[in-house]
Enzyme design. Sequence first.
Site, PDB file in Angstrom:
ATOM      1  N   ARG A   1       0.790  -1.228   0.000  1.00 29.29           N
ATOM      2  CA  ARG A   1       0.000   0.000   0.000  1.00 29.29           C
ATOM      3  C   ARG A   1       0.819   1.272   0.000  1.00 29.29           C
ATOM      4  O   ARG A   1       0.270   2.365  -0.013  1.00 29.29           O
ATOM      5  CB  ARG A   1      -0.912   0.001   1.241  1.00 29.29           C
ATOM      6  CG  ARG A   1      -1.895  -1.139   1.243  1.00 29.29           C
ATOM      7  CD  ARG A   1      -2.370  -1.475   2.627  1.00 29.29           C
ATOM      8  NE  ARG A   1      -1.328  -2.125   3.409  1.00 29.29           N
ATOM      9  CZ  ARG A   1      -1.446  -2.494   4.675  1.00 29.29           C
ATOM     10  NH1 ARG A   1      -2.572  -2.271   5.298  1.00 29.29           N
ATOM     11  NH2 ARG A   1      -0.447  -3.090   5.317  1.00 29.29           N
TER      12      ARG A   1
ATOM     13  N   ARG B   1       8.865 -10.179  -1.635  1.00 30.44           N
ATOM     14  CA  ARG B   1       8.565 -10.735  -2.954  1.00 30.44           C
ATOM     15  C   ARG B   1       9.766 -11.341  -3.675  1.00 30.44           C
ATOM     16  O   ARG B   1       9.597 -11.954  -4.728  1.00 30.44           O
ATOM     17  CB  ARG B   1       7.905  -9.657  -3.828  1.00 30.44           C
ATOM     18  CG  ARG B   1       6.601  -9.117  -3.248  1.00 30.44           C
ATOM     19  CD  ARG B   1       5.556 -10.199  -3.032  1.00 30.44           C
ATOM     20  NE  ARG B   1       4.303  -9.661  -2.491  1.00 30.44           N
ATOM     21  CZ  ARG B   1       3.220 -10.386  -2.274  1.00 30.44           C
ATOM     22  NH1 ARG B   1       3.208 -11.679  -2.529  1.00 30.44           N
ATOM     23  NH2 ARG B   1       2.130  -9.840  -1.774  1.00 30.44           N
TER      24      ARG B   1
HETATM   25  C1  LIG Z   1       4.289 -15.122   0.537  1.00 33.52           C
HETATM   26  C2  LIG Z   1       3.078 -14.272   0.747  1.00 33.52           C
HETATM   27  C3  LIG Z   1       1.824 -14.861   0.866  1.00 33.52           C
HETATM   28  C4  LIG Z   1       0.687 -14.076   1.066  1.00 33.52           C
HETATM   29  N1  LIG Z   1      -0.561 -14.662   1.154  1.00 33.52           N
HETATM   30  C5  LIG Z   1      -1.668 -13.904   1.313  1.00 33.52           C
HETATM   31  C6  LIG Z   1      -2.972 -14.482   1.385  1.00 33.52           C
HETATM   32  O1  LIG Z   1      -3.128 -15.684   1.328  1.00 33.52           O
HETATM   33  N2  LIG Z   1      -4.040 -13.672   1.513  1.00 33.52           N
HETATM   34  C7  LIG Z   1      -3.906 -12.317   1.613  1.00 33.52           C
HETATM   35  O2  LIG Z   1      -4.904 -11.611   1.745  1.00 33.52           O
HETATM   36  N3  LIG Z   1      -2.685 -11.730   1.553  1.00 33.52           N
HETATM   37  C8  LIG Z   1      -1.576 -12.481   1.406  1.00 33.52           C
HETATM   38  N4  LIG Z   1      -0.343 -11.879   1.324  1.00 33.52           N
HETATM   39  C9  LIG Z   1      -0.256 -10.426   1.393  1.00 33.52           C
HETATM   40  C10 LIG Z   1       0.253  -9.981   2.771  1.00 33.52           C
HETATM   41  O3  LIG Z   1      -0.611 -10.366   3.816  1.00 33.52           O
HETATM   42  C11 LIG Z   1       0.441  -8.451   2.785  1.00 33.52           C
HETATM   43  O4  LIG Z   1      -0.813  -7.849   2.554  1.00 33.52           O
HETATM   44  C12 LIG Z   1       1.390  -7.976   1.711  1.00 33.52           C
HETATM   45  O5  LIG Z   1       2.573  -8.742   1.718  1.00 33.52           O
HETATM   46  C13 LIG Z   1       1.721  -6.511   1.952  1.00 33.52           C
HETATM   47  O6  LIG Z   1       2.514  -6.457   3.092  1.00 33.52           O
HETATM   48  P1  LIG Z   1       2.607  -5.161   3.993  1.00 33.52           P
HETATM   49  O7  LIG Z   1       1.268  -4.827   4.547  1.00 33.52           O
HETATM   50  O8  LIG Z   1       3.721  -5.365   4.971  1.00 33.52           O
HETATM   51  O9  LIG Z   1       3.105  -4.095   2.892  1.00 33.52           O
HETATM   52  P2  LIG Z   1       2.708  -2.602   2.588  1.00 33.52           P
HETATM   53  O10 LIG Z   1       1.274  -2.449   2.286  1.00 33.52           O
HETATM   54  O11 LIG Z   1       3.683  -2.193   1.540  1.00 33.52           O
HETATM   55  O12 LIG Z   1       2.995  -1.827   3.884  1.00 33.52           O
HETATM   56  C14 LIG Z   1       4.338  -1.631   4.338  1.00 33.52           C
HETATM   57  C15 LIG Z   1       4.292  -1.448   5.837  1.00 33.52           C
HETATM   58  O13 LIG Z   1       3.594  -0.223   6.108  1.00 33.52           O
HETATM   59  C16 LIG Z   1       2.788  -0.395   7.261  1.00 33.52           C
HETATM   60  N5  LIG Z   1       1.376  -0.192   6.890  1.00 33.52           N
HETATM   61  C17 LIG Z   1       0.904   0.057   5.642  1.00 33.52           C
HETATM   62  N6  LIG Z   1      -0.409   0.265   5.692  1.00 33.52           N
HETATM   63  C18 LIG Z   1      -0.781   0.123   6.983  1.00 33.52           C
HETATM   64  C19 LIG Z   1      -2.017   0.189   7.665  1.00 33.52           C
HETATM   65  N7  LIG Z   1      -3.160   0.487   7.050  1.00 33.52           N
HETATM   66  N8  LIG Z   1      -2.016  -0.012   8.989  1.00 33.52           N
HETATM   67  C20 LIG Z   1      -0.876  -0.293   9.659  1.00 33.52           C
HETATM   68  N9  LIG Z   1       0.334  -0.379   9.066  1.00 33.52           N
HETATM   69  C21 LIG Z   1       0.369  -0.170   7.750  1.00 33.52           C
HETATM   70  C22 LIG Z   1       3.052  -1.793   7.794  1.00 33.52           C
HETATM   71  O14 LIG Z   1       4.105  -1.735   8.712  1.00 33.52           O
HETATM   72  C23 LIG Z   1       3.525  -2.537   6.575  1.00 33.52           C
HETATM   73  O15 LIG Z   1       4.338  -3.651   6.870  1.00 33.52           O
HETATM   74  C24 LIG Z   1       0.807 -12.659   1.140  1.00 33.52           C
HETATM   75  C25 LIG Z   1       2.071 -12.081   1.030  1.00 33.52           C
HETATM   76  C26 LIG Z   1       3.198 -12.867   0.835  1.00 33.52           C
HETATM   77  C27 LIG Z   1       4.553 -12.197   0.708  1.00 33.52           C
END
Ligand SMILES: Cc1cc2nc3c(=O)[nH]c(=O)nc-3n(C[C@H](O)[C@H](O)[C@H](O)COP(=O)(O)OP(=O)(O)OC[C@H]3O[C@@H](n4cnc5c(N)ncnc54)[C@H](O)[C@@H]3O)c2cc1C
Length: 295
Positions: free
Chosen positions: A116, A220
């Site tokens: 995001r 990723r």
């Molecule tokens: C191997 C793998 C398997 C996955 N399988 C699934 C699945 O089965 N189903 C599914 O739905 N998703 C799945 N995902 C997606 C995963 O759950 C995350 O949504 C995705 O990797 C984005 O991660 P993130 O939120 O850390 O990243 P980003 O959205 O880039 O956010 C980066 C960081 O910013 C902070 N942040 C951003 N927005 C917010 C917010 N609104 N509130 C609080 N903190 C925030 C957090 O610290 C976050 O780690 C998978 C991901 C991976 C890598």
Amino acid sequence: MSSETSGNRIERKPFEGEMYDVMGGCARWEIKVHDHGLVALCDVMPRMAPVGKSADFAIVQAARVSYGEGTKQVNEDRGLIRYLARHRHTTPFEMVEFKFHHVMPIFIARQWIRHRTANVNEYSARYSIVRDRFYRPDLENVRKQSKTNRQGGEEPIDESTAKEFLAYLEKVEAHYADYQSLMDKGVSRELARIGLPVNVYTEWYWKIDLHNLMHFLSLRMDAHAQQEIRDYATAMFELVRPIVPIAAEAFEDYHTKALHLTRLEIEAIRAGKPLDTTNKREAAEWEEKKKKLGM
Ligand SMILES: Cc1cc2nc3c(=O)[nH]c(=O)nc-3n(C[C@H](O)[C@H](O)[C@H](O)COP(=O)(O)OP(=O)(O)OC[C@H]3O[C@@H](n4cnc5c(N)ncnc54)[C@H](O)[C@@H]3O)c2cc1C
């Protein structure tokens, strides 16, 4: 209020010392991915860097606001960047930004868009006609369902089943002709598109800062991510590495090629005993880590 009406005077200060374009005067750097995919680096902030330094200098410049001027030697810049990366002092890394153009299948874009913290502008299939481009893995990359990871594929499946899978994609892609003919009969583009498969390609511009890009890449480029998105992530890392070589090296040293140990794992090492858990997955993860540690 514009500066004309406010009466404020803008002081335009030239660069100190000689500067160069970190993209070498190019409009884009591109890497082709799969048969129709693409990762292109279109712009970087900072675009200009002092001669003798990389865009890493912007990380150091921001960090020195907290740590004071100190020395400006390149080797000390490296030490500072590595310190920041080790201690997760992340905001200086947000001072570097990258703008990419990506062309990828919709099933990859769906995984990608979960991140995001980027700014995105995607191709509109309501406004424009979706192009006749579909992703098909190579025959030897048609993977079997993994027995250990419900979300993953592992080694290649036998050739005859792989061929059957590719024939199935061909049948699905043949619906593209219906998509076109229904639009010719007047069906709106926004509805005609909904019958297209998720291996059809989309594209977008995607802008992100270095801190969040590293977060994206750590998830990723990881072995748990689907092979196809890993191919894109790896290509992106190859494009940014020459722009921020010091930060890229620190990212590998402290994150992607490093190993995180849990409390239970540390205790198992100290006591020279098995991991104190009944959880099968946690135990399997520990076995993987032990292999990496050469234990
Ligand atoms: C191997 C793998 C398997 C996955 N399988 C699934 C699945 O089965 N189903 C599914 O739905 N998703 C799945 N995902 C997606 C995963 O759950 C995350 O949504 C995705 O990797 C984005 O991660 P993130 O939120 O850390 O990243 P980003 O959205 O880039 O956010 C980066 C960081 O910013 C902070 N942040 C951003 N927005 C917010 C917010 N609104 N509130 C609080 N903190 C925030 C957090 O610290 C976050 O780690 C998978 C991901 C991976 C890598």
